[in-house]
Design an enzyme around this catalytic site. Structure first.
Site, PDB file in Angstrom:
ATOM      1  N   LYS A   7      22.253  44.514  61.119  1.00  0.00           N
ATOM      2  CA  LYS A   7      21.787  43.419  62.368  1.00  0.00           C
ATOM      3  C   LYS A   7      22.185  42.111  62.091  1.00  0.00           C
ATOM      4  O   LYS A   7      22.605  41.982  63.106  1.00  0.00           O
ATOM      5  CB  LYS A   7      19.888  42.677  62.569  1.00  0.00           C
ATOM      6  CG  LYS A   7      19.896  42.000  63.158  1.00  0.00           C
ATOM      7  CD  LYS A   7      19.974  41.719  64.794  1.00  0.00           C
ATOM      8  CE  LYS A   7      18.811  41.427  65.557  1.00  0.00           C
ATOM      9  NZ  LYS A   7      19.018  39.567  65.210  1.00  0.00           N
TER      10      LYS A   7
ATOM     11  N   GLU B 132      27.183  39.818  68.704  1.00  0.00           N
ATOM     12  CA  GLU B 132      26.680  39.303  70.182  1.00  0.00           C
ATOM     13  C   GLU B 132      27.585  37.166  69.884  1.00  0.00           C
ATOM     14  O   GLU B 132      28.327  36.655  70.883  1.00  0.00           O
ATOM     15  CB  GLU B 132      25.899  37.767  69.580  1.00  0.00           C
ATOM     16  CG  GLU B 132      24.795  38.042  70.967  1.00  0.00           C
ATOM     17  CD  GLU B 132      23.076  37.371  69.986  1.00  0.00           C
ATOM     18  OE1 GLU B 132      22.520  36.092  69.566  1.00  0.00           O
ATOM     19  OE2 GLU B 132      22.960  38.647  69.826  1.00  0.00           O
TER      20      GLU B 132
END
Length: 332
Positions: free
Chosen positions: A181, A188
């Protein structure tokens, strides 16, 4: 199954709603009584303390934490003494994976399982579902499978085939979920920065229509006729959503924002970071892996918060010292 949820913020509350829709029994706790009341109204069982939450869960208990990374240790300090061997704790926030390794090691001798779960989906997860990146021992992860199947995207999360095709994956032992993550969030940052930079170039494609000062401190625009475009950024981002190789959910959200407010007047341009980008670069340095795009995206966020102001002043001071260059006023 029974699941306890500690932390009913933007994501935690919606995760509870999705779990309730999936037929699970959710016992909830938050520092805000109002947040607890809202979840109770949705069908959850409210608990005004961690002790009450633990007492309301069937053994072996499963408690999911959705609290800021900075609050996980203090929450565990209060929660763990209330648990029993065989119980398990999930950290579903954005913790540093190195903390997960430490916590799993500390809880192991007490017989308490620790699972780290990177959770992506944001405020849209209630309807879209959540992408789950999971770390921990196989026994604990397996026990939580009904929860993962409900939280994961789509109607076929309980179907056949690899779980990664249904939106959840056991990535490896303690810390692996948050490691994956972490890098996800680093990527991102880079994707968001690329969209923002490209759109900024398009926004200023009318530079040839603007009056420019002619002095020693202003670089002349050699061919103003090449920059005569007043472009509709809302329309451009919308057309990119259809068949373009750069289409994505981030682009969908960007197009929506520009359609609602083409000037983005409600935003100041101050961009926060919650740690994952920094930890991604820590890992890149430790591994000896280049990550210039992710680094530039993170440093751009620092600049957006005024952290480059002093260095910019240093640059102006040096130009003045060696060439007598005075700063120009206004926005370039």
């Amino acid at each position: 199954m029974d699941i306890g949820m500690v932390g009913l913020g933007r994501m935690g509350a919606n995760m509870v709603r999705r779990l309730l829709r999936g037929g699970h029994r959710a016992v909830v706790h938050d520092v805000s009584p109002e947040a607890i009341a809202r979840s109770v109204n949705d069908g959850a069982v409210g608990a005004d303390s961690l002790a009450a939450l633990v007492a309301s869960l069937a053994a072996p208990r499963a408690v999911w934490l959705m609290v800021p990374a900075s609050r996980v240790d203090e929450t565990l300090d209060a929660l763990v003494p209330l648990l029993s061997p065989g119980d398990l704790v999930v950290d579903g926030g954005n913790s540093d994976y190195r903390d997960d390794i430490r916590r799993a090691k500390a809880l192991g001798p007490a017989g308490i399982h620790y699972v780290d779960c990177g959770t992506s989906g944001g405020v849209f997860g209630l309807e879209r579902g959540y992408c789950l990146m999971i770390g921990g021992d196989g026994e604990a992860v397996g026990a939580l499978r009904p929860v993962f199947e409900t939280l994961a995207p789509g109607d076929d999360a309980r179907g056949e085939g690899p779980t990664q095709q249904r939106g959840f994956l056991h990535c490896g032992p303690a810390g692996a979920g948050h490691f994956v993550k972490m890098v996800h969030n680093g990527i991102e940052y880079g994707m968001m920065a690329a969209y923002a930079e490209g759109l900024n170039i398009l926004k200023h494609a009318n530079a040839g229509l603007e009056a420019r000062e002619a002095d020693a401190e202003t670089t002349p625009l050699a061919h103003p006729e090449h920059f005569q475009y007043d472009l509709d950024l809302a329309a451009i981002t919308e057309v990119w959503r259809h068949g373009s190789v750069i289409s994505s959910w981030l682009l969908d959200l960007t197009a929506r924002a520009l359609a609602d407010d083409p000037a983005l007047a409600q935003f100041s341009g101050r961009v926060s970071d919650s740690g994952e980008g920094r930890w991604t670069l820590d890992a890149a340095v430790a591994e000896g892996v280049p990550a210039p795009v992710l680094a530039a995206a993170l440093f751009g966020r620092f600049s957006s918060r005024g952290r480059s102001l002093f260095q910019d002043k240093v640059l102006s001071a040096m130009r003045f010292q060696f060439g007598g260059h005075h700063e120009k006023g206004g926005t370039p």
